[in-house]
Structures are given as structure tokens and as C-alpha cells.
Write a protein that holds these residues in place. Structure first.
Motif, short mmCIF file in Angstrom:
data_model
loop_
_atom_site.label_atom_id
_atom_site.label_comp_id
_atom_site.label_asym_id
_atom_site.label_seq_id
_atom_site.Cartn_x
_atom_site.Cartn_y
_atom_site.Cartn_z
N ALA A 50 0.83 -1.21 0.00
CA ALA A 50 0.00 0.00 0.00
C ALA A 50 0.86 1.26 0.00
O ALA A 50 0.59 2.22 -0.73
N ALA A 51 1.92 1.26 0.83
CA ALA A 51 2.76 2.46 0.94
C ALA A 51 3.55 2.72 -0.34
O ALA A 51 3.65 3.86 -0.80
N VAL A 52 4.12 1.67 -0.92
CA VAL A 52 4.93 1.83 -2.12
C VAL A 52 4.08 2.29 -3.30
O VAL A 52 4.47 3.18 -4.07
N THR A 53 2.90 1.70 -3.46
CA THR A 53 2.03 2.09 -4.57
C THR A 53 1.48 3.50 -4.39
O THR A 53 1.15 4.18 -5.37
N ALA A 54 1.40 3.97 -3.13
CA ALA A 54 0.95 5.34 -2.89
C ALA A 54 2.04 6.35 -3.22
O ALA A 54 1.75 7.48 -3.62
N LEU A 68 4.68 9.49 3.57
CA LEU A 68 5.93 9.24 4.29
C LEU A 68 5.66 8.68 5.68
O LEU A 68 6.37 7.78 6.15
N PHE A 69 4.64 9.21 6.35
CA PHE A 69 4.30 8.72 7.69
C PHE A 69 3.89 7.25 7.63
O PHE A 69 4.28 6.44 8.49
N SER A 70 3.12 6.88 6.62
CA SER A 70 2.70 5.50 6.46
C SER A 70 3.89 4.58 6.20
O SER A 70 4.02 3.51 6.81
N LEU A 71 4.77 5.00 5.28
CA LEU A 71 5.93 4.19 4.97
C LEU A 71 6.86 4.05 6.17
O LEU A 71 7.38 2.97 6.45
N LEU A 72 7.06 5.13 6.91
CA LEU A 72 7.91 5.09 8.10
C LEU A 72 7.36 4.14 9.15
O LEU A 72 8.10 3.34 9.73
N SER A 73 6.05 4.22 9.40
CA SER A 73 5.46 3.35 10.41
C SER A 73 5.55 1.88 10.00
O SER A 73 5.79 1.01 10.84
N LEU A 102 -3.25 3.43 12.21
CA LEU A 102 -3.69 4.83 12.14
C LEU A 102 -3.01 5.56 10.99
O LEU A 102 -3.63 6.41 10.33
N SER A 103 -1.74 5.23 10.73
CA SER A 103 -1.04 5.88 9.62
C SER A 103 -1.68 5.52 8.28
O SER A 103 -1.74 6.35 7.36
N ILE A 104 -2.16 4.29 8.16
CA ILE A 104 -2.84 3.87 6.93
C ILE A 104 -4.17 4.60 6.77
O ILE A 104 -4.53 5.06 5.68
N VAL A 105 -4.91 4.71 7.88
CA VAL A 105 -6.17 5.45 7.85
C VAL A 105 -5.92 6.90 7.45
O VAL A 105 -6.65 7.48 6.63
N PHE A 106 -4.88 7.49 8.03
CA PHE A 106 -4.49 8.87 7.70
C PHE A 106 -4.18 9.00 6.21
O PHE A 106 -4.58 9.97 5.55
N GLU A 107 -3.49 7.99 5.67
CA GLU A 107 -3.14 8.01 4.25
C GLU A 107 -4.37 7.88 3.37
O GLU A 107 -4.48 8.50 2.31
N LEU A 108 -5.35 7.06 3.80
CA LEU A 108 -6.58 6.87 3.03
C LEU A 108 -7.45 8.12 3.04
O LEU A 108 -8.04 8.49 2.02
#
Length: 267
Positions: A50-54, A68-73, A102-108
Motif C-alpha cells: 500500500a505504501a509503495v504504490t501510494a 511518508l508517515f505510512s511508509l515510516l510506520s 492509524l497511519s494507513i487510515v491517515f493516508e486513506l
């Protein structure tokens, strides 16, 4: 962004957290269980997709704050999970897995709009090393905080609670300096690749990021030198670790804020 991977990651993170809580309540928490390990691996793999494709979009690299927050987490969870196979760090995952969710939710909810150029392999190596260095130092900072709490409780003869779920102080310190050494190597690589592949630092408003990164690298170097030459440990090691992490955090967060302010001013 791959929405299916994002939802799968959240689902597996929650299952893994529930499994860790169950082991904690039953007193079977001295090591990472097989079920929690498998669920955690499924979660970080789905999170990684999910993070890489984003970030790697057909239009270019999207390095927005939520991406970046999602990938870092996700990186932090992966490093902690793999380290837990030989070191008792798995209790940290009780906080890291929900944070990653939560980082994924934030990204979505807040998809990025900072589409950049198609970077070269060298530039991507700089980005990856920077993220790995930040992730590893974040774990070291969390480890330092836990070590500080454990040390204080033991000094006050409060032997119940946290000390029962953590390894001995000597083991905790050894784990901390392993993470510090890893952070120093990764940050050295990030700084070197930045010198080689990042052009026009002044034009890109990245000067303060470079300065704070070098400061964090210097703090880690001093800490490692103090450990080898003077036997630094305990509270001294905790202070220098948190100082290095704070410097790196200011560099990354400050860069994002500066770029946002500059773009609004220019508009």
C-alpha cells in the motif's frame, strides 16, 4: 494507492495486536509467538504494498506527509518485528501495530498531492536509506524511553508492572546500542547518497534538513565513541539517543513544514 492492501494491513495489524494482548494477559509473553509473527508479517507486507504504490505513482513520486508517515510506520514495524526474533522487543509492537494502522487510515483519508519527478536509482537509494535510518532511530528512541522508565521504577523499588515484562537492564542497554550502531550506519549512507545525488540544496529548501541530519549523525557518533572509550551507559545513553532522534525529527518535520509554507507563499 492499493486500497485492498491498506484494508488487509489494518485487519492483520489488529489481529496481531489482539494476539499479543492475549499472550500478555495469559503471562505467555516472554517471546514473540508464531501466530503473532505470521499475522504481523502479513500486515507489514500488505502495508508495504500500500505504501509503495501510494508513493511510486505513474505521474511521479508522491512524497506527501501522509505517504511518508505510512511508509515510516511500516518500516518501524518491520524492523521491530524481525528484531523480535532474536531480541525481546515484541512488547513494543503493542503500540506500533495500532500506530501503523492509524497511519494507513491517515493516508486513506488524506491522499497526497505532492507529485514530484521520476527519481533516479541513486536518489531512490538516498530516500530509502533516509527512511530506514529514521525508522531505526525511532525504535532506538522508543527503546531509550522504555529503558528510562524501567530504570526509574527499579531505582524506586517498584518491581511490579513494566519491569516484569521487560528483559534485564543490561540486555536492554545492549539492544539499545545495537540499534544506535545500525542507525549510525544507515544515516551515514543517507548523508553520503544525499551529497552525491541531491542537487541544489538551497533551491530545494533542504539546508536545515541537511544540518539537522548531520547533527543527529554527530550525536550518534559521540554516543558510540563515549560508549567505546568511556563506557557510557544508562541515563547518559538515553539522553544522547533522544537528542539525536529529536534532531532528525526536526530535520524531517521542519522540511515538510518549510516546503508547505513556501508553496503557499509562492501561490
Amino acid at each position: 494507492m492499493n486500497i485492498a492492501s491498506s484494508l488487509f494491513a489494518i485487519f492483520f495489524y489488529m489481529l496481531a495486536t489482539a494476539m499479543l494482548l492475549h499472550r500478555l494477559r495469559t503471562g505467555n509473553n516472554r517471546r514473540l509467538g508464531t501466530s503473532a509473527l505470521i499475522l504481523g508479517l502479513f500486515a507489514v507486507v500488505a502495508h508495504g504494498v500500500a505504501a509503495v504504490t501510494a508513493i511510486a505513482t505513474p505521474e511521479g513520486a508522491d512524497l506527501g506527509l501522509s505517504q511518508l508517515f505510512s511508509l515510516l510506520s511500516g518500516m518501524i514495524c518491520l524492523i521491530t518485528l524481525t528484531t523480535s526474533l532474536r531480541r525481546p522487543l515484541h512488547n513494543l509492537l503493542l503500540a506500533l501495530f495500532p500506530l501503523a494502522s492509524l497511519s494507513i487510515v491517515f493516508e486513506l483519508l488524506l491522499p497526497g498531492k505532492e507529485i514530484g519527478e521520476h527519481y533516479s536509482a541513486g536518489m531512490y537509494s538516498h530516500i530509502i536509506l533516509s527512511i530506514l535510518a529514521y525508522s531505526t532511530l525511532s525504535i532506538a528512541a522508543a527503546q531509550a524511553l522504555v529503558l528510562a522508565v524501567q530504570d526509574r521504577m527499579l531505582r524506586q523499588h517498584k518491581l511490579r508492572g513494566l519491569p516484569n515484562y521487560m528483559p534485564p537492564l543490561q540486555t536492554m542497554e545492549s539492544m539499545l546500542f545495537e540499534l544506535i550502531a545500525m542507525s549510525f550506519v544507515l544515516l551515514s549512507g543517507a548523508i553520503l547518497t544525499g551529497i552525491l545525488y541531491v542537487d541544489n540544496l538551497l533551491a530545494q529548501h533542504l539546508v536545515h534538513k541537511t544540518v539537522f541530519s548531520i547533527m543527529a549523525w554527530a550525536f550518534l557518533g559521540v554516543l558510540i565513541g563515549g560508549r567505546l572509550a568511556l563506557g557510557w551507559r544508562g541515563r547518559t545513553a538515553i539522553r544522547w539517543t533522544l537528542l539525536a532522534f529529536s534532531s532528525l525529527l526536526l530535520g524531517y518535520v521542519g522540511t515538510k513544514i518549510a516546503l508547505i509554507v513556501f508553496s503557499q507563499t509562492a501561490a
